[in-house]
Motif scaffolding. Structure first.
Motif, PDB file in Angstrom:
ATOM      1  N   THR A 190     -21.381  -9.062  42.147  1.00 41.99           N
ATOM      2  CA  THR A 190     -22.157  -7.837  41.995  1.00 41.99           C
ATOM      3  C   THR A 190     -22.393  -7.182  43.351  1.00 41.99           C
ATOM      4  OG1 THR A 190     -24.176  -6.892  41.052  1.00 41.99           O
ATOM      5  CG2 THR A 190     -24.386  -9.033  42.121  1.00 41.99           C
ATOM      6  N   SER A 219     -24.964  -0.484  39.878  1.00 43.46           N
ATOM      7  CA  SER A 219     -25.064  -1.924  40.093  1.00 43.46           C
ATOM      8  C   SER A 219     -24.320  -2.638  38.968  1.00 43.46           C
ATOM      9  CB  SER A 219     -26.533  -2.354  40.128  1.00 43.46           C
ATOM     10  OG  SER A 219     -26.628  -3.756  40.261  1.00 43.46           O
ATOM     11  N   PRO A 220     -23.019  -2.900  39.140  1.00 45.51           N
ATOM     12  CA  PRO A 220     -22.247  -3.590  38.109  1.00 45.51           C
ATOM     13  C   PRO A 220     -22.178  -5.102  38.364  1.00 45.51           C
ATOM     14  CG  PRO A 220     -20.761  -2.719  39.738  1.00 45.51           C
ATOM     15  CD  PRO A 220     -22.164  -2.361  40.181  1.00 45.51           C
ATOM     16  N   ILE A 238     -16.095  -5.475  33.834  1.00 49.93           N
ATOM     17  CA  ILE A 238     -17.508  -5.244  34.125  1.00 49.93           C
ATOM     18  C   ILE A 238     -18.271  -5.653  32.871  1.00 49.93           C
ATOM     19  CG2 ILE A 238     -19.271  -3.524  34.681  1.00 49.93           C
ATOM     20  CD1 ILE A 238     -17.223  -4.081  36.947  1.00 49.93           C
ATOM     21  N   TYR A 295     -24.007  -3.479  33.710  1.00 48.24           N
ATOM     22  CA  TYR A 295     -24.222  -2.555  34.823  1.00 48.24           C
ATOM     23  C   TYR A 295     -25.507  -1.776  34.614  1.00 48.24           C
ATOM     24  CZ  TYR A 295     -22.770   1.287  31.799  1.00 48.24           C
ATOM     25  OH  TYR A 295     -22.696   2.198  30.778  1.00 48.24           O
TER      26      TYR A 295
END
Length: 97
Positions: free
Chosen positions: A22, A41-42, A51, A54
């Motif tokens: 991350t 913010s993944p 992913i 997130y």
């Protein structure tokens, strides 16, 4: 069990959700001034490159990183092996609870 730690350059895995990473990225738009940016913010699964969670926020604070982290903890809760989440260890990830 979920651990926040360094992967020591071992980014490959043969199991889904075993190694996750991350970071926070800033994206500017419009006039590109301080009032025109968002933060992503993944959390990425290093097994598949997907992913898996997130968050998009107007501030790069702890709340921005905690939402996807809490979602991932629920996702990996019943795995028979340990999950490691790697970050750049920025200020958002170092807050003590």
């Amino acid at each position: 069990m979920v651990r926040l730690e360094n992967l020591n350059q071992r980014f490959n895995t043969d199991r889904p959700y075993q190694k996750l990473c991350t970071d926070i990225s800033e994206f500017r738009y419009g006039n590109c001034d301080i009032n025109h940016h968002i933060y992503l913010s993944p959390i990425m699964d290093l097994f598949s490159g997907a992913i898996i969670s997130y968050n998009i926020s107007s501030h790069p604070n702890m709340n921005c990183v905690m939402k996807p982290l809490k979602e991932v903890i629920q996702l990996v809760n019943d795995l028979p092996y340990r999950t490691t989440i790697h970050s750049d260890q920025g200020a958002q990830y170092q807050r003590h609870f």
